[in-house]
Design an enzyme around this catalytic site. Structure first.
Site, PDB file in Angstrom:
ATOM      1  CG  ASP A 155      -0.261   0.030   2.524  1.00 13.43           C
ATOM      2  OD1 ASP A 155       0.973   0.202   2.550  1.00 13.43           O
ATOM      3  OD2 ASP A 155      -0.949  -0.093   3.544  1.00 13.43           O
TER       4      ASP A 155
ATOM      5  CG  ASP B 155      -5.848  -5.758   2.035  1.00 12.39           C
ATOM      6  OD1 ASP B 155      -6.529  -5.010   1.310  1.00 12.39           O
ATOM      7  OD2 ASP B 155      -5.461  -5.415   3.175  1.00 12.39           O
TER       8      ASP B 155
ATOM      9  CB  CYS C 240     -10.536 -27.687   7.325  1.00 12.12           C
ATOM     10  SG  CYS C 240      -9.280 -26.397   7.198  1.00 12.12           S
TER      11      CYS C 240
ATOM     12  CB  CYS D 176      -5.802 -25.585   7.556  1.00  6.56           C
ATOM     13  SG  CYS D 176      -6.151 -26.095   9.253  1.00  6.56           S
TER      14      CYS D 176
ATOM     15  CB  CYS E  30      -8.316 -29.330   9.871  1.00  8.10           C
ATOM     16  SG  CYS E  30      -9.069 -27.930  10.718  1.00  8.10           S
TER      17      CYS E  30
ATOM     18  CG  HIS F 269      -8.725 -23.238  10.679  1.00  6.49           C
ATOM     19  ND1 HIS F 269      -9.228 -24.402  10.123  1.00  6.49           N
ATOM     20  CD2 HIS F 269      -9.781 -22.398  10.793  1.00  6.49           C
ATOM     21  CE1 HIS F 269     -10.529 -24.259   9.926  1.00  6.49           C
ATOM     22  NE2 HIS F 269     -10.894 -23.058  10.332  1.00  6.49           N
TER      23      HIS F 269
HETATM   24 ZN    ZN Z   1      -8.460 -26.175   9.355  1.00  4.90          ZN
END
Ligand code: ZN
Length: 375
Positions: free
Chosen positions: A94, A267, A305, A307, A310, A337
């Site tokens: 920015d 963002d 999920c 991630c 998980c 996550h």
């Molecule tokens: Zn997750």
């Protein structure tokens, strides 16, 4: 040849939603895209390898913060921001405008630029369109933002008009000062909540032929309906063959509404900030990890999920314990996550656009989103 190009892959027939690809000197990434925020040249608690693993193609960093600390000389000496922070994919910076204008009594605006006091040591500093471009050239970010004033809300017509006109003059100065061939400067449409000002500003900026455009001055306290109206109007004024970026917006419901209105880039510090407050983002809303109901919950944060947390079976009970004990690892698992969640969220939106199912996706998402919310 410009540094940044946009390829429109598919436009949804019923809404303004678009699936595309943005090409940069540090690789290409699909759109819609969510950009994790690395304010101090680091996405809080998350390594560049982890960012790659969750599929981030671009991150955002803040000129204001890096300008004050560690300063440009050091980053230049390190070979630019990519090398300094060990991130080889795209970076957007920015302009510093938003932060200096947020300083309230600590800043003074003139036609030349903004004089302000550093929030770190109180020393007097100055930022102008030319200095912002110089700093962003030192950083070597792929996408550079024009130095502008985000018109506050509410603002009367005269203030909004004078501010928007000055922002246009600053955009012209930015364009002149940005001489690096491997960086692309985006224009920012302002105009407050006044359609005629937004139209005037967008038309002027479009005639200056920037490689991309941001819609600024939204999500600043106005009611959601007004925000969506201004957003839809602003994107309707922008060319189809350039990317559009909605600055500082990052909750899933705002993302889906932004994509519906033709936005490609987002963002926000939201996913990492709520993680540090012990909250997980899920398809049914936020999960407050300190909640006693999770004490004996030996399931992962969200079934299915992908991630790190998980995928590897870290349970709600365990993460709850870590958060309550103030363990950094718990906040890291939540950050990983939440960032994965938003990257997956934009991936699914994109797939829905490609499948011609975006409206159905949006309806189903909004119907489920607040059903499991605890916070
Ligand atoms: Zn997750």
């Amino acid at each position: 040849m410009t540094a940044i190009t946009y390829e429109l892959i598919k436009k949804d027939e019923k809404t303004g939603a678009r699936a595309g690809v943005i090409h940069t000197p540090h690789g290409s990434f699909p759109t819609p895209i969510f950009m994790p925020v690395g304010t101090q040249a680091s996405v809080k608690g998350v390594s560049p390898d982890e960012l790659r693993d969750l599929g981030a193609g671009i991150i955002l960093s803040n000129t204001y913060h890096l300008f004050l600390r560690p300063g440009m000389e050091l980053i230049k000496e390190a070979g630019g921001l990519h090398k300094f922070m060990h991130w080889d994919r795209a970076i957007l910076t920015d302009s510093g405008g938003f932060q200096v204008f947020s300083l309230g009594d600590l800043r003074k605006i003139s036609e030349e630029g903004v004089t302000f006091r550093s929030h770190i040591d109180g020393s007097k500093k100055f930022l102008s369109p030319e200095i912002s471009m110089q700093v962003q050239m030192c950083l070597g970010s792929d996408i550079v933002m024009a130095f502008d004033e985000c018109v506050p809300y509410p603002a009367d017509y005269e203030y909004a008009k004078a501010s928007t006109e000055r922002t246009l003059r600053w955009a012209e100065r930015c364009q002149k000062a940005m001489t690096a061939p491997n960086q692309g400067l985006f224009g920012i449409v302002q105009g407050g909540m006044y359609k005629d000002l937004r139209k005037w500003h967008a038309e002027k900026l479009v005639s200056m032929n920037f490689p991309g455009y941001a819609v600024g001055g939204l999500s600043v306290g106005e009611p959601p309906d007004l925000m969506y109206e201004m957003l839809e109007y602003s994107t309707s004024l922008l060319p189809e063959n350039k990317p559009r970026y909605l600055m500082g917006v990052g909750t899933p419901d705002h993302l889906v509404e932004g994509v519906k209105r033709g936005i490609d880039m987002f963002d926000c510090v939201y996913p990492t900030r709520v993680a540090r407050n012990g909250m997980a983002m899920t398809w049914t809303g936020r999960l407050v990890m300190k909640n006693a109901a999770l004490t004996h919950d030996h399931h992962v944060i969200e079934e299915g999920c992908g991630c790190y947390a998980c995928r590897n079976g870290y349970t709600r009970a365990y993460i709850r314990h870590l958060v309550r004990a103030g363990e950094i690892f718990g906040l890291r698992l939540l950050s990983l996550h939440n960032l994965w969640f938003l990257e997956e969220f934009v991936r699914r939106m994109r797939q829905a656009i490609l499948d011609g199912q975006f409206s159905e996706f949006r309806r189903a998402f909004l119907a489920d989103y607040h059903t499991g919310s605890q916070g």
